[in-house]
Structure formats: C-alpha cells, structure tokens
Design a protein around this motif. Structure first.
Motif, mmCIF file in Angstrom:
data_model
loop_
_atom_site.group_PDB
_atom_site.id
_atom_site.type_symbol
_atom_site.label_atom_id
_atom_site.label_comp_id
_atom_site.label_asym_id
_atom_site.label_seq_id
_atom_site.Cartn_x
_atom_site.Cartn_y
_atom_site.Cartn_z
ATOM 1 N N VAL A 1 33.206 36.426 35.918
ATOM 2 C CA VAL A 1 32.969 36.951 34.390
ATOM 3 C C VAL A 1 33.088 35.794 33.486
ATOM 4 O O VAL A 1 32.208 35.437 32.656
ATOM 5 C CB VAL A 1 34.032 37.853 34.187
ATOM 6 C CG1 VAL A 1 34.265 38.248 32.647
ATOM 7 C CG2 VAL A 1 33.740 39.076 35.071
ATOM 8 N N ARG A 2 34.162 34.674 33.833
ATOM 9 C CA ARG A 2 34.331 33.731 33.009
ATOM 10 C C ARG A 2 33.120 32.604 33.153
ATOM 11 O O ARG A 2 32.679 32.254 32.078
ATOM 12 C CB ARG A 2 35.544 33.027 33.106
ATOM 13 C CG ARG A 2 36.942 33.870 33.121
ATOM 14 C CD ARG A 2 38.035 32.941 32.930
ATOM 15 N NE ARG A 2 38.104 32.218 34.048
ATOM 16 C CZ ARG A 2 39.056 32.600 35.029
ATOM 17 N NH1 ARG A 2 39.587 33.798 35.118
ATOM 18 N NH2 ARG A 2 39.094 31.729 36.118
ATOM 19 N N ALA B 1 39.718 39.915 43.206
ATOM 20 C CA ALA B 1 40.099 40.017 41.744
ATOM 21 C C ALA B 1 39.923 38.580 41.133
ATOM 22 O O ALA B 1 39.313 38.581 40.088
ATOM 23 C CB ALA B 1 41.526 40.704 41.250
ATOM 24 N N LYS B 2 40.182 37.762 41.789
ATOM 25 C CA LYS B 2 40.177 36.296 41.299
ATOM 26 C C LYS B 2 38.526 35.859 41.257
ATOM 27 O O LYS B 2 38.307 35.258 40.293
ATOM 28 C CB LYS B 2 41.011 35.402 42.257
ATOM 29 C CG LYS B 2 40.871 33.741 41.998
ATOM 30 C CD LYS B 2 41.551 33.040 42.689
ATOM 31 C CE LYS B 2 41.203 31.444 42.321
ATOM 32 N NZ LYS B 2 41.791 30.412 43.373
ATOM 33 N N ARG B 3 37.841 36.176 42.443
ATOM 34 C CA ARG B 3 36.396 35.885 42.448
ATOM 35 C C ARG B 3 35.737 36.570 41.166
ATOM 36 O O ARG B 3 34.856 35.999 40.435
ATOM 37 C CB ARG B 3 35.665 36.540 43.798
ATOM 38 C CG ARG B 3 36.413 35.468 44.980
ATOM 39 C CD ARG B 3 35.723 34.262 44.817
ATOM 40 N NE ARG B 3 35.544 33.463 46.058
ATOM 41 C CZ ARG B 3 36.769 32.520 46.352
ATOM 42 N NH1 ARG B 3 37.604 32.441 45.455
ATOM 43 N NH2 ARG B 3 36.737 32.002 47.392
ATOM 44 N N TYR B 4 36.071 37.819 40.978
ATOM 45 C CA TYR B 4 35.607 38.754 39.904
ATOM 46 C C TYR B 4 35.957 37.964 38.501
ATOM 47 O O TYR B 4 34.944 37.809 37.696
ATOM 48 C CB TYR B 4 35.969 40.072 40.029
ATOM 49 C CG TYR B 4 35.480 40.892 38.612
ATOM 50 C CD1 TYR B 4 34.345 41.438 38.885
ATOM 51 C CD2 TYR B 4 36.200 41.160 37.672
ATOM 52 C CE1 TYR B 4 33.950 42.300 37.625
ATOM 53 C CE2 TYR B 4 35.985 42.164 36.669
ATOM 54 C CZ TYR B 4 34.776 42.578 36.657
ATOM 55 O OH TYR B 4 34.078 43.367 35.548
ATOM 56 N N ASP C 1 40.467 43.616 35.785
ATOM 57 C CA ASP C 1 39.260 44.485 35.055
ATOM 58 C C ASP C 1 38.846 43.545 33.795
ATOM 59 O O ASP C 1 37.674 43.603 33.387
ATOM 60 C CB ASP C 1 39.743 45.855 34.622
ATOM 61 C CG ASP C 1 38.697 46.778 33.826
ATOM 62 O OD1 ASP C 1 37.819 46.836 34.747
ATOM 63 O OD2 ASP C 1 38.784 46.845 32.683
ATOM 64 N N ARG C 2 40.058 42.895 33.213
ATOM 65 C CA ARG C 2 39.488 41.918 32.127
ATOM 66 C C ARG C 2 38.932 40.857 32.401
ATOM 67 O O ARG C 2 38.173 40.146 31.743
ATOM 68 C CB ARG C 2 40.816 41.821 31.193
ATOM 69 C CG ARG C 2 41.396 42.568 30.578
ATOM 70 C CD ARG C 2 42.752 42.337 29.960
ATOM 71 N NE ARG C 2 43.358 43.384 29.239
ATOM 72 C CZ ARG C 2 44.867 43.240 28.942
ATOM 73 N NH1 ARG C 2 45.419 42.121 29.039
ATOM 74 N NH2 ARG C 2 45.431 44.137 28.052
ATOM 75 N N TYR D 1 27.094 36.847 44.535
ATOM 76 C CA TYR D 1 27.782 37.706 44.163
ATOM 77 C C TYR D 1 27.577 38.445 42.764
ATOM 78 O O TYR D 1 27.168 37.765 42.116
ATOM 79 C CB TYR D 1 29.217 37.740 44.135
ATOM 80 C CG TYR D 1 29.893 37.479 45.505
ATOM 81 C CD1 TYR D 1 30.139 38.309 46.649
ATOM 82 C CD2 TYR D 1 30.401 36.303 45.825
ATOM 83 C CE1 TYR D 1 30.742 38.021 47.799
ATOM 84 C CE2 TYR D 1 31.034 35.974 47.127
ATOM 85 C CZ TYR D 1 30.981 36.838 47.983
ATOM 86 O OH TYR D 1 31.661 36.405 49.441
ATOM 87 N N THR D 2 27.340 39.795 42.913
ATOM 88 C CA THR D 2 27.264 40.410 41.690
ATOM 89 C C THR D 2 28.763 40.902 41.064
ATOM 90 O O THR D 2 29.815 41.041 42.083
ATOM 91 C CB THR D 2 26.390 41.685 41.485
ATOM 92 O OG1 THR D 2 26.850 42.672 42.461
ATOM 93 C CG2 THR D 2 25.113 41.340 42.025
ATOM 94 N N THR D 3 29.003 41.117 39.808
ATOM 95 C CA THR D 3 30.303 41.340 39.122
ATOM 96 C C THR D 3 30.446 42.778 39.799
ATOM 97 O O THR D 3 31.765 43.051 39.845
ATOM 98 C CB THR D 3 30.198 41.303 37.857
ATOM 99 O OG1 THR D 3 29.220 41.956 37.130
ATOM 100 C CG2 THR D 3 30.459 39.967 37.494
ATOM 101 N N GLY D 4 29.593 43.645 39.944
ATOM 102 C CA GLY D 4 29.624 45.117 40.202
ATOM 103 C C GLY D 4 30.095 45.124 41.649
ATOM 104 O O GLY D 4 30.975 45.808 42.098
ATOM 105 N N TYR D 5 29.521 44.186 42.693
ATOM 106 C CA TYR D 5 30.099 44.084 43.939
ATOM 107 C C TYR D 5 31.464 43.781 44.186
ATOM 108 O O TYR D 5 32.239 44.221 44.951
ATOM 109 C CB TYR D 5 29.186 43.404 44.760
ATOM 110 C CG TYR D 5 29.712 43.008 46.302
ATOM 111 C CD1 TYR D 5 29.582 44.117 47.107
ATOM 112 C CD2 TYR D 5 30.411 41.814 46.450
ATOM 113 C CE1 TYR D 5 29.928 43.797 48.451
ATOM 114 C CE2 TYR D 5 30.996 41.664 47.797
ATOM 115 C CZ TYR D 5 30.531 42.470 48.856
ATOM 116 O OH TYR D 5 31.316 42.474 50.248
#
Length: 330
Positions: free
Chosen positions: A221-222, A214-217, A295-296, A237-241
């Motif tokens: 995103v940011r 979740a942190k990596r995601y 998720d945000r 990485y992709t955000t989807g992965y």
C-alpha cells in the motif's frame, strides 16, 4: 579594431583570472573518508538489528505455554538459546544487507543502512555474518541437545537461502518468514524437551503468517508507486491477495486458540473464574486491534506495532495475566 579590443579584453580577463587564482588557490583534492573503529562497530551493531532481537523472546513461548518455566536450569538454558538464536538471526541480517547493498541505495529508508551507506564495507559484513552464523551453529552443537542444534542450523540454512533466492519466489517468501517465527517459538520447547501441542503450533504458525502478510500488505500500500525500486516481489502480489492471506491467517489463529481454550470444561478446581476460556476475549481483541493497522496499511514491523500502540499493549498484558492464571490452575 575589433581584433585589438578582443585581445585587450582577453588579456584583462586572463590577468583577473590569474590574480583570483593566486588569491584563492584551488582546494586540495578530498581524501576518501576513513572509517573509524567505533563507527564500524556501531555500524555492525546497527546492521545486526538490535530492535529485531525482541522477536527472539519467542524462544520462551513453548515453555511458558506448557507452564514449565520454573527452575534456574530452565531459565539458564533458555537464556543460552536466546543468545544463540540472536547470533544466528544477526548473521542473516548482515549477509542480507551485504547482498542487497546496491538495491538498498535506491530505497528511501534502507539507503541509510550502514552497509548501503558505505559505513560498513560489504566484505566485512559478509565476514562478520559468517563468523556469527558458524559460531552459533557450533555452540548449539556443543552446548545444547541435537534437535536444538539441528533446528538452529536449519533456520540458518533456510534464511540464507531466502537471502539468495527464496525471497524472490512468490508465496514461498511468506512461508519462509513465517517459518522463521515458528522456529523461534519451537526451539525453546525443544531445548527443554517439552512436547509441542498441535494447538500451540497452529496458533503460533498462523499468528505469525497474519503479521507477515499484514506487513507485506502495508508495504504494498505504502510503496504502490515505487514498488519495483524497493521490493521487486511486491509487483507480483496484489493488495487484494495479501489482504486475503492476513484475514485467513487471523481467522485460523483465532480458531486454533479457541479450540485450545475450550478443550477443557468450565471452572477448574480451586479457581474462581474460567481463566482459560476468558483469555479468548483478550486474544480476539488483540487480533482485532492489530487488524486495524493491517487494514490501514500501517502494520510495519510487528514489534513496532505492539510496542507503540498503548491499547494493544494493555490488551496484551491483560491476556498475559489471564493466560498465567489459566496455567496456574493446571
């Protein structure tokens, strides 16, 4: 005539410049800023990440889960393990910041870290990290059992390998950080000779993977427009992965906890309610609440999310109360 005018103008200009230079002499060359001992000490403490030390409270996870935290001897031993693990983790942070000083200067936030900002010299960061790491490993060998010393040494070796190479290897970086959390949760039980249950390892391991992914995601995103200048591996990485990883990990963590809670029958003797089974509700709510931030794309450091979100903190307290009641019934 033009030449005479030019000569007069030049003379006047030269005279004015000379007069100004006399009245306003050039400022002396600036000396390199001296590092005060207090500033160095504060910089070293900041580099050791005091806010991250709360993660090391996980050393009590296994004894609490087993309901075996009721003696002064156990508390003292866990206190020692907490200090040693904190020293080991701080050593890794110091070495990591020393290695990444140049890259951190290009990061909008990390450039303020003491080593990147020039407050703490790189050689001093390396030396302090080496002293803390070797001291923690030696103290664990002398003051704790062999398995505790082995696990702490393995943590240091793995994290240093992460700083040098593994953080640039796809998927392995997630595994190493997750394993670091799992080792924190395991070492308290190993220090006290408590067997670690399969449900404890499954729930803790996948719960840690959930927070790490979740942190990596959130970072992806940011920093989507500047990922190459901040954490190079995020470009692979992709955000989807990453979303798939934290969703999968959250599901397995919930499943593991549910299997533990439902392993025994309903209400135990002397208990008014099935606290063990009811604690599932609070656990699932906590995971769902944390998933909102994931998720945000705002799930940064796990301790920041837990401590700053009041509803999540309240859910955590309710879960802790239910879990405590379940242990009291054992």
């Amino acid at each position: 005539m033009a030449e005479r005018t030019t000569g007069v103008g030049t003379g006047v200009t030269t005279g004015v410049t000379t007069a100004v230079a006399v009245l306003d002499p050039p400022a002396p060359a600036r000396r390199a800023p001296t590092r005060r001992p207090t500033a160095l000490a504060r910089g070293l403490v900041r580099t050791a990440r005091p806010r991250q030390w709360v993660k090391n409270v996980l050393v009590v996870a296994a004894p609490v889960a087993a309901g075996q935290l009721g003696s002064w001897h156990s508390a003292a031993r866990l206190g020692l393990v907490f200090v040693l693990f904190t020293a080991a983790a701080s050593a890794v942070y110091l070495v990591n910041d020393a290695r990444d000083a140049e890259a951190d200067r290009a990061h909008p936030v990390k450039r303020h870290r003491p080593v990147a900002a020039g407050i703490v010299p790189v050689p001093l960061a390396y030396a302090t990290g080496a002293a803390l790491g070797l001291g923690a490993a030696l103290a664990s060998a002398l003051l704790c059992n062999a398995m505790t010393a082995l696990l702490l040494t393995a943590y240091l070796a793995m994290q240093l390998a992460y700083c040098v190479r593994l953080k640039h290897v796809l998927v392995v970086d997630l595994t190493v950080v997750t394993t670091g959390f799992l080792m924190r949760a395991m070492i308290g039980g190993i220090a006290l000779g408590i067997p670690l249950s399969r449900w404890f390892l499954i729930t803790t391991g996948f719960g840690a993977l959930f927070m790490v992914a979740a942190k990596r995601y959130s970072e992806a995103v940011r920093m989507e427009d500047a990922r190459g200048a901040t954490r190079a591996l995020l470009t692979q990485y992709t955000t989807g992965y990453l979303r798939f990883v934290w969703q999968l990990a959250a599901g397995v963590a919930v499943l593991g906890y549910c299997l533990w809670a439902l392993e025994s029958g309903g209400v135990s003797a002397g208990s008014l309610l099935p606290w063990r089974q009811l604690s599932v509700v609070a656990f699932v709510l906590a995971v769902l609440r944390y998933a909102v931030f994931a998720d945000r794309g705002t799930a940064g450091e796990p301790e920041d999310v837990v401590l700053r979100d009041r509803p999540l903190a309240v859910i955590g307290l309710v879960w802790a109360a239910m879990y405590g009641m379940a242990l009291a019934d054992l």
